[in-house]
Structures are given as structure tokens and as C-alpha cells.
Write a protein that holds these residues in place. Structure first.
Motif, PDB file in Angstrom:
ATOM      1  N   GLY A  19      -4.267   0.592  -1.270  1.00 17.13           N
ATOM      2  CA  GLY A  19      -5.039  -0.649  -1.244  1.00 17.13           C
ATOM      3  C   GLY A  19      -4.280  -1.844  -1.800  1.00 17.13           C
ATOM      4  O   GLY A  19      -4.863  -2.912  -1.979  1.00 17.13           O
ATOM      5  N   ASN A  20      -2.998  -1.681  -2.073  1.00  9.46           N
ATOM      6  CA  ASN A  20      -2.152  -2.743  -2.663  1.00  9.46           C
ATOM      7  C   ASN A  20      -2.908  -3.583  -3.696  1.00  9.46           C
ATOM      8  O   ASN A  20      -3.017  -4.794  -3.587  1.00  9.46           O
ATOM      9  N   ILE A  21      -3.423  -2.883  -4.706  1.00  7.68           N
ATOM     10  CA  ILE A  21      -4.243  -3.559  -5.720  1.00  7.68           C
ATOM     11  C   ILE A  21      -3.401  -3.981  -6.922  1.00  7.68           C
ATOM     12  O   ILE A  21      -2.480  -3.281  -7.329  1.00  7.68           O
TER      13      ILE A  21
ATOM     14  N   CYS B  27       0.841  -1.196   0.000  1.00  8.42           N
ATOM     15  CA  CYS B  27       0.000   0.000   0.000  1.00  8.42           C
ATOM     16  C   CYS B  27       0.882   1.255   0.000  1.00  8.42           C
ATOM     17  O   CYS B  27       2.010   1.245   0.500  1.00  8.42           O
ATOM     18  N   ALA B  28       0.346   2.325  -0.550  1.00  7.42           N
ATOM     19  CA  ALA B  28       1.098   3.592  -0.605  1.00  7.42           C
ATOM     20  C   ALA B  28       1.157   4.295   0.754  1.00  7.42           C
ATOM     21  O   ALA B  28       1.853   5.301   0.896  1.00  7.42           O
TER      22      ALA B  28
ATOM     23  N   ASP C  18     -18.220   8.683  -0.911  1.00  5.62           N
ATOM     24  CA  ASP C  18     -18.233   9.509  -2.114  1.00  5.62           C
ATOM     25  C   ASP C  18     -16.916  10.280  -2.117  1.00  5.62           C
ATOM     26  O   ASP C  18     -16.675  11.102  -1.239  1.00  5.62           O
ATOM     27  N   VAL C  19     -16.037   9.986  -3.060  1.00  5.49           N
ATOM     28  CA  VAL C  19     -14.700  10.591  -3.034  1.00  5.49           C
ATOM     29  C   VAL C  19     -14.435  11.367  -4.325  1.00  5.49           C
ATOM     30  O   VAL C  19     -14.990  11.049  -5.370  1.00  5.49           O
ATOM     31  N   PRO C  20     -13.592  12.392  -4.230  1.00  8.50           N
ATOM     32  CA  PRO C  20     -13.326  13.209  -5.420  1.00  8.50           C
ATOM     33  C   PRO C  20     -12.335  12.547  -6.370  1.00  8.50           C
ATOM     34  O   PRO C  20     -11.650  11.583  -6.011  1.00  8.50           O
ATOM     35  N   GLY C  21     -12.223  13.109  -7.560  1.00  7.52           N
ATOM     36  CA  GLY C  21     -11.205  12.686  -8.519  1.00  7.52           C
ATOM     37  C   GLY C  21     -11.336  11.220  -8.903  1.00  7.52           C
ATOM     38  O   GLY C  21     -12.439  10.680  -9.035  1.00  7.52           O
TER      39      GLY C  21
ATOM     40  N   LEU D 128     -10.007   3.006  -7.423  1.00 13.59           N
ATOM     41  CA  LEU D 128      -9.377   1.947  -6.633  1.00 13.59           C
ATOM     42  C   LEU D 128     -10.417   0.958  -6.107  1.00 13.59           C
ATOM     43  O   LEU D 128     -10.139  -0.218  -5.903  1.00 13.59           O
ATOM     44  N   PHE D 129     -11.624   1.485  -5.863  1.00 12.34           N
ATOM     45  CA  PHE D 129     -12.627   0.704  -5.127  1.00 12.34           C
ATOM     46  C   PHE D 129     -12.995  -0.601  -5.824  1.00 12.34           C
ATOM     47  O   PHE D 129     -13.225  -1.609  -5.169  1.00 12.34           O
ATOM     48  N   GLN D 130     -13.112  -0.549  -7.142  1.00 14.55           N
ATOM     49  CA  GLN D 130     -13.559  -1.750  -7.859  1.00 14.55           C
ATOM     50  C   GLN D 130     -12.658  -2.958  -7.571  1.00 14.55           C
ATOM     51  O   GLN D 130     -13.128  -4.094  -7.540  1.00 14.55           O
ATOM     52  N   HIS D 131     -11.366  -2.696  -7.332  1.00 14.43           N
ATOM     53  CA  HIS D 131     -10.438  -3.793  -7.067  1.00 14.43           C
ATOM     54  C   HIS D 131     -10.610  -4.370  -5.660  1.00 14.43           C
ATOM     55  O   HIS D 131     -10.264  -5.513  -5.397  1.00 14.43           O
TER      56      HIS D 131
END
Ligand SMILES: [Zn+2]
Length: 245
Positions: free
Chosen positions: A125-127, A100-101, A167-170, A175-178
Motif C-alpha cells: 500500500g506504499n504507506i 508498494c511491496a 477480514d484479514v489474519p495477523g 495497513l488499512f488505517q493508513h
């Protein structure tokens, strides 16, 4: 083995090591213990020893490095300007990481390694997105890393945000789909979701990359997963299914 690669003993800070590491010592058949206390006299000797090590030896070696770090007795080797110069022309990292970052999980420090030791890709999220898979194919197939380690961590913000479906910007939501399958399977429990996400990303790495799957089949590469605890500094292994078949 030449004399300058003769191992020397470093006093173990803690002899109560997990079984995995003790097994590594027995299985190593090398002049150093994969438990991490027997190492070369020089950075060059260390590299030669790692070159001879099997993927499981290296995995044990990594865990012993984490134990040194978490118990406050790191060797902090390979972090000086001599090492920088030594690896300037060529790199031969012995392990590759998908981490993860998060600023609190610097992988070389967590595993008590230095310059030229680890090939690291970090993303929230270490995707295992396709770009990361490509990087890790390079680290393993081309550079020869023998362990591919997916490292999640406790209280991961990316996993937490996915669970909450914030609900997040940009492009953050990209990332969420992963991570969503892990969030769903965990029924909203963050620690469980982090663990499942490590497992899912390791599976994706192995299944989406014929290159990585082939290295695993040939016994040249081991895929591993773990979760880093932000409070203790310790990495706990995540059980993975058989990968690469
Ligand atoms: Zn994170």
C-alpha cells in the motif's frame, strides 16, 4: 568537466516525449539531457552528472527511464559487477522511493536504473508509516536523494482490501488505517483510491517529517507521486498539492 564525463548520445527510442521531459532538457543546463538520452561515458560520469542535476531534472530523468522500460528499450545500466564494486564503499542515490511491496513493481527495473541509483522502501500500500518516514529521511537528508517519489500501482491489493474492509489474519489490517482515508474519499473506486492514496502518503511524508519539509523548502528535494500501470509498465504522474511549507 573532465573528458571522461563528456556525454555521449544514445539514440532515443521515442521522440514523442511528454512535455515534462522536454522541459527538463531545456531547464537542465547540463551536459546531459534530463530527457535521458545524453548520459556519461562511465558509471562515475553518470554519478557526477546526477550530482549536478536539479530535483526537477532528476524527476524528468526518472520518467525517461520509465519510458525506455515501457517501450522495451531499457539501457539497463549500472547492473554489472563493476557497478557493484564501484558503489560498495559509498552510495549516493539520486532519488528515494516509497513504493508498494507488490512483486510486479520492482522500482529499479520500472525506472531503468541499477545499483546505487535509487534508495527504495517498499511496503504494501506504499504507506508512510513512521519507520518508512525514518528510512526516507535517511535517504534524503543523509544520502542526498533529490527526489522523493511515492509510487502506487493499478489494482493494488492493499488498497482493494481496505476498500472491501476485508477480514484479514495477523497484522495485515494494520495497513488499512493508513489507506482508509483514500478508500473513503474514492467512494470505493479502486483506481481513484490508488491515486488518492499516493497523494495522501506524499502529504504525510512531508507533514510528519520536519526534516523532509525543510529539504523541500530549501529547494534540495522535490516530492513527486505516480501510479504504475501493471498492464502497460507506464508510470503516470499524480498531481500533488504544494508540499513542505
Ligand atoms: Zn500494491
Amino acid at each position: 568537466m573532465s573528458s571522461d564525463s563528456k556525454p555521449k548520445k544514445i539514440s532515443p527510442p521515442n521522440t514523442d516525449r511528454p512535455l515534462l521531459q522536454r522541459r527538463g532538457i531545456l531547464a537542465a543546463g547540463l551536459a546531459f539531457s534530463a530527457g535521458g538520452w545524453w548520459i556519461g561515458d562511465s558509471a562515475e560520469a553518470d554519478d557526477r552528472l546526477m550530482n549536478e542535476a536539479s530535483p526537477s531534472d532528476i524527476l524528468s530523468y526518472l520518467y525517461s527511464g520509465n519510458e525506455r522500460f515501457a517501450t522495451g528499450v531499457p539501457l539497463a545500466k549500472h547492473r554489472d559487477i563493476d557497478r557493484v564494486r564501484q558503489v560498495a564503499k559509498e552510495q549516493k542515490p539520486f532519488a528515494a522511493f516509497l513504493g508498494c511491496a507488490d512483486s510486479r513493481v520492482p522500482i529499479e527495473i520500472v525506472f531503468d536504473q541499477g545499483f546505487g541509483d535509487l534508495f527504495v522502501t517498499r511496503i504494501a500500500g506504499n504507506i508512510a508509516s513512521s519507520e518508512n518516514v525514518g528510512s526516507l529521511e535517511f535517504g534524503t537528508l543523509v544520502l542526498g536523494a533529490k527526489v522523493l517519489f511515492v509510487l502506487g500501482h493499478s489494482n493494488c491489493g492493499a488498497v482493494a482490501a481496505t476498500i472491501k474492509a476485508d477480514d484479514v489474519p495477523g497484522q495485515i489490517s494494520g495497513l488499512f488505517q493508513h489507506i482508509r482515508p483514500a478508500a473513503k474519499e474514492s467512494k470505493g473506486d479502486l483506481a481513484t483510491a490508488v491515486e488518492i492514496n499516493v497523494r495522501n502518503q506524499a502529504i504525510t511524508l512531508s507533514e510528519s517529517s520536519p526534516v523532509i519539509a525543510k529539504l523541500i523548502r530549501e529547494g534540495k528535494l522535490a516530492v513527486a507521486g505516480g501510479v504504475y500501470d501493471l498492464n502497460t509498465g507506464k508510470v503516470t504522474p499524480v498531481k500533488l498539492p504544494t508540499l513542505g511549507t
